[in-house]
Design a protein around this motif. Structure first.
Motif, PDB file in Angstrom:
ATOM      1  N   CYS A   1       0.824  -1.210   0.000  1.00  0.00           N
ATOM      2  CA  CYS A   1       0.000   0.000   0.000  1.00  0.00           C
ATOM      3  C   CYS A   1       0.861   1.263   0.000  1.00  0.00           C
ATOM      4  O   CYS A   1       0.424   2.331  -0.463  1.00  0.00           O
ATOM      5  CB  CYS A   1      -0.952   0.003   1.180  1.00  0.00           C
ATOM      6  SG  CYS A   1      -0.139  -0.032   2.799  1.00  0.00           S
ATOM      7  N   ASP A   2       2.092   1.169   0.490  1.00  0.00           N
ATOM      8  CA  ASP A   2       2.983   2.328   0.525  1.00  0.00           C
ATOM      9  C   ASP A   2       3.503   2.696  -0.858  1.00  0.00           C
ATOM     10  O   ASP A   2       4.013   3.802  -1.058  1.00  0.00           O
ATOM     11  CB  ASP A   2       4.179   2.055   1.434  1.00  0.00           C
ATOM     12  CG  ASP A   2       3.785   1.901   2.891  1.00  0.00           C
ATOM     13  OD1 ASP A   2       3.036   2.756   3.389  1.00  0.00           O
ATOM     14  OD2 ASP A   2       4.222   0.921   3.516  1.00  0.00           O
ATOM     15  N   THR A   3       3.407   1.772  -1.801  1.00  0.00           N
ATOM     16  CA  THR A   3       3.976   2.014  -3.125  1.00  0.00           C
ATOM     17  C   THR A   3       3.003   2.717  -4.078  1.00  0.00           C
ATOM     18  O   THR A   3       3.413   3.185  -5.142  1.00  0.00           O
ATOM     19  CB  THR A   3       4.415   0.690  -3.781  1.00  0.00           C
ATOM     20  OG1 THR A   3       3.269  -0.113  -4.076  1.00  0.00           O
ATOM     21  CG2 THR A   3       5.360  -0.091  -2.860  1.00  0.00           C
ATOM     22  N   VAL A   4       1.737   2.812  -3.718  1.00  0.00           N
ATOM     23  CA  VAL A   4       0.720   3.373  -4.616  1.00  0.00           C
ATOM     24  C   VAL A   4       0.790   4.900  -4.594  1.00  0.00           C
ATOM     25  O   VAL A   4       0.694   5.527  -3.537  1.00  0.00           O
ATOM     26  CB  VAL A   4      -0.687   2.902  -4.219  1.00  0.00           C
ATOM     27  CG1 VAL A   4      -1.737   3.507  -5.154  1.00  0.00           C
ATOM     28  CG2 VAL A   4      -0.765   1.376  -4.250  1.00  0.00           C
ATOM     29  N   LEU A   5       0.952   5.494  -5.766  1.00  0.00           N
ATOM     30  CA  LEU A   5       1.018   6.954  -5.878  1.00  0.00           C
ATOM     31  C   LEU A   5      -0.371   7.570  -5.816  1.00  0.00           C
ATOM     32  O   LEU A   5      -1.329   7.033  -6.378  1.00  0.00           O
ATOM     33  CB  LEU A   5       1.692   7.347  -7.189  1.00  0.00           C
ATOM     34  CG  LEU A   5       3.177   7.010  -7.316  1.00  0.00           C
ATOM     35  CD1 LEU A   5       3.666   7.299  -8.729  1.00  0.00           C
ATOM     36  CD2 LEU A   5       4.002   7.779  -6.296  1.00  0.00           C
ATOM     37  N   ASP A   6      -0.464   8.708  -5.161  1.00  0.00           N
ATOM     38  CA  ASP A   6      -1.706   9.465  -5.057  1.00  0.00           C
ATOM     39  C   ASP A   6      -1.437  10.858  -5.606  1.00  0.00           C
ATOM     40  O   ASP A   6      -0.843  11.699  -4.938  1.00  0.00           O
ATOM     41  CB  ASP A   6      -2.162   9.531  -3.597  1.00  0.00           C
ATOM     42  CG  ASP A   6      -3.428  10.348  -3.414  1.00  0.00           C
ATOM     43  OD1 ASP A   6      -3.986  10.828  -4.421  1.00  0.00           O
ATOM     44  OD2 ASP A   6      -3.858  10.513  -2.256  1.00  0.00           O
ATOM     45  N   PHE A   7      -1.878  11.085  -6.841  1.00  0.00           N
ATOM     46  CA  PHE A   7      -1.580  12.354  -7.500  1.00  0.00           C
ATOM     47  C   PHE A   7      -2.422  13.508  -6.993  1.00  0.00           C
ATOM     48  O   PHE A   7      -2.209  14.652  -7.418  1.00  0.00           O
ATOM     49  CB  PHE A   7      -1.721  12.201  -9.019  1.00  0.00           C
ATOM     50  CG  PHE A   7      -0.607  11.403  -9.643  1.00  0.00           C
ATOM     51  CD1 PHE A   7       0.613  11.990  -9.929  1.00  0.00           C
ATOM     52  CD2 PHE A   7      -0.771  10.047  -9.918  1.00  0.00           C
ATOM     53  CE1 PHE A   7       1.651  11.259 -10.490  1.00  0.00           C
ATOM     54  CE2 PHE A   7       0.259   9.307 -10.479  1.00  0.00           C
ATOM     55  CZ  PHE A   7       1.475   9.918 -10.766  1.00  0.00           C
TER      56      PHE A   7
ATOM     57  N   ARG B   1       7.875  10.220  -2.844  1.00  0.00           N
ATOM     58  CA  ARG B   1       7.518   8.796  -2.802  1.00  0.00           C
ATOM     59  C   ARG B   1       8.197   8.042  -3.942  1.00  0.00           C
ATOM     60  O   ARG B   1       8.680   6.917  -3.763  1.00  0.00           O
ATOM     61  CB  ARG B   1       5.997   8.613  -2.850  1.00  0.00           C
ATOM     62  CG  ARG B   1       5.555   7.173  -2.569  1.00  0.00           C
ATOM     63  CD  ARG B   1       4.055   7.111  -2.319  1.00  0.00           C
ATOM     64  NE  ARG B   1       3.689   7.866  -1.132  1.00  0.00           N
ATOM     65  CZ  ARG B   1       3.689   7.371   0.110  1.00  0.00           C
ATOM     66  NH1 ARG B   1       4.031   6.109   0.317  1.00  0.00           N
ATOM     67  NH2 ARG B   1       3.331   8.131   1.122  1.00  0.00           N
ATOM     68  N   ILE B   2       8.226   8.637  -5.125  1.00  0.00           N
ATOM     69  CA  ILE B   2       8.869   7.978  -6.260  1.00  0.00           C
ATOM     70  C   ILE B   2      10.343   7.714  -5.960  1.00  0.00           C
ATOM     71  O   ILE B   2      10.836   6.591  -6.120  1.00  0.00           O
ATOM     72  CB  ILE B   2       8.722   8.836  -7.536  1.00  0.00           C
ATOM     73  CG1 ILE B   2       7.267   8.831  -8.011  1.00  0.00           C
ATOM     74  CG2 ILE B   2       9.651   8.322  -8.650  1.00  0.00           C
ATOM     75  CD1 ILE B   2       6.989   9.799  -9.155  1.00  0.00           C
ATOM     76  N   ARG B   3      11.064   8.729  -5.500  1.00  0.00           N
ATOM     77  CA  ARG B   3      12.500   8.544  -5.282  1.00  0.00           C
ATOM     78  C   ARG B   3      12.797   7.766  -4.007  1.00  0.00           C
ATOM     79  O   ARG B   3      13.802   7.059  -3.920  1.00  0.00           O
ATOM     80  CB  ARG B   3      13.226   9.884  -5.290  1.00  0.00           C
ATOM     81  CG  ARG B   3      12.894  10.821  -4.166  1.00  0.00           C
ATOM     82  CD  ARG B   3      13.352  12.257  -4.468  1.00  0.00           C
ATOM     83  NE  ARG B   3      13.122  13.138  -3.329  1.00  0.00           N
ATOM     84  CZ  ARG B   3      14.049  13.520  -2.465  1.00  0.00           C
ATOM     85  NH1 ARG B   3      15.301  13.091  -2.605  1.00  0.00           N
ATOM     86  NH2 ARG B   3      13.756  14.316  -1.460  1.00  0.00           N
TER      87      ARG B   3
ATOM     88  N   SER C   1       7.521   2.756  -6.809  1.00  0.00           N
ATOM     89  CA  SER C   1       6.130   3.168  -6.641  1.00  0.00           C
ATOM     90  C   SER C   1       5.337   2.733  -7.870  1.00  0.00           C
ATOM     91  O   SER C   1       5.923   2.287  -8.867  1.00  0.00           O
ATOM     92  CB  SER C   1       6.053   4.688  -6.478  1.00  0.00           C
ATOM     93  OG  SER C   1       6.654   5.324  -7.600  1.00  0.00           O
ATOM     94  N   CYS C   2       4.024   2.854  -7.818  1.00  0.00           N
ATOM     95  CA  CYS C   2       3.224   2.368  -8.949  1.00  0.00           C
ATOM     96  C   CYS C   2       1.970   3.224  -9.147  1.00  0.00           C
ATOM     97  O   CYS C   2       1.475   3.875  -8.227  1.00  0.00           O
ATOM     98  CB  CYS C   2       2.849   0.907  -8.757  1.00  0.00           C
ATOM     99  SG  CYS C   2       1.772   0.590  -7.345  1.00  0.00           S
TER     100      CYS C   2
END
Length: 309
Positions: A207-213, A223-225, A233-234
């Protein structure tokens, strides 16, 4: 001193190599059991095991540290101190109590901040501008032991988990050697951690890898870096998963479009955030290898107005 080294990943491997190169008295190594990797699920040794075997050190891979067998092994090795770096298991009290100079941990944060399993990733994700390494004497808590030495390391926008990980491992190796010198000279002083400023860096979950724009450009960028180069991230575009590898901030404030909307394909994939925008420079598409955003744009159907969700 006679040392037993306990560690598993590359972070620990860097520290072990330094101890070996400086002839610090590593007599044996304990690491996690080999794990299956790749499509063929081939059993693969840890980086620490590979380094230890290359230098002719005995390697032990117990499934548990709580057994009589492991305690018998510990007595056979008879270390003066145990060095622990990202081993991956909690040490039981009888192991903590065994060596005369204790169990010494090389932790990748400025304690008491970011105790726990993922201090490097969490520091970047949270937007910290500084982190570091702490050499501490372990106790029964999770990274709560008394501190020998702290070394601060700046975090820049050009850092990701990979680059910061490597710098912290090298700094940790140097700091550990300094502490070992002080212990041998009888000048080491371990200071209790303050509770003020204590935070916990839990391990990275899916759940920590999901991006929220809908978040700010800065939060998305961090989060990406913070998760690159692994686990990444995804997000999804037209129903397909995409994992950004690197990105830059286009603007930290202002409305560029609806959150997650692709607003430009010039030099990368520019995506509007809740506040500001980022440009994805490289990525890992589902079923493909890592590639530049420009190659992805040329080879896949992506258009201005598409939305990442």
């Amino acid at each position: 001193m006679k040392l037993l080294f306990m560690g598993t990943p590359d972070y620990a491997g860097t520290i072990l190599k330094t101890l070996i190169s400086e002839n610090r008295g590593v007599s044996a190594v304990v690491t996690q059991p080999d794990k299956p990797k790749g499509r063929g699920y081939i059993l693969t040794p840890s980086p620490v095991k590979e380094i230890a075997e290359k230098h002719g050190l005995p390697v032990y891979q117990p499934s548990t540290l709580k057994s009589d067998d492991f305690y018998a092994l510990l007595k056979m090795i008879a270390p003066d101190a145990i060095i622990v770096a990202a081993y991956g298991k909690i040490l039981p009290q009888n192991v903590l109590d065994y060596p005369a100079f204790g169990c010494i941990n090389v932790h990748g944060s400025l304690l008491p901040a970011y105790r726990g399993a993922a201090p490097i990733q969490r520091a970047i994700i949270e937007g910290e501008r500084e982190t570091g390494v702490t050499i501490m004497k372990m106790d029964a808590g999770i990274d709560t032991g008394d501190m020998y030495l702290k070394t601060a390391i700046p975090i820049s926008d050009s850092d990701d988990f990979g680059t910061l990980h490597d710098r912290l491992a090298e700094a940790g190796a140097r700091a550990l050697c300094e502490v070992l010198d002080m212990i041998e000279a009888g000048t080491a002083i371990a200071t209790p951690q303050p509770e003020k400023g204590a935070t916990y860096a839990s391990k990275i979950e899916k759940c920590d890898t999901v991006l929220d724009f809908s978040q700010s450009a800065r939060a998305v960028f961090n989060r990406i870096r913070g998760l690159s180069p692994f686990p990444l991230s995804c997000t999804t575009q037209n129903g397909a998963m995409i994992k950004p590898v690197s990105a830059e901030i286009v603007g930290e404030t202002g409305k560029y479009g609806e959150s997650g909307q692709v607003v430009s394909l010039d030099g990368g994939i520019t995506v509007a955030c809740g506040d500001g925008a980022i440009i994805i420079k490289s990525l890992l598409p589902a079923g493909k290898g890592r590639m530049s955003a420009e190659d992805f744009i040329r080879g896949r159907k992506i258009a201005i107005g598409d939305v990442f969700i």
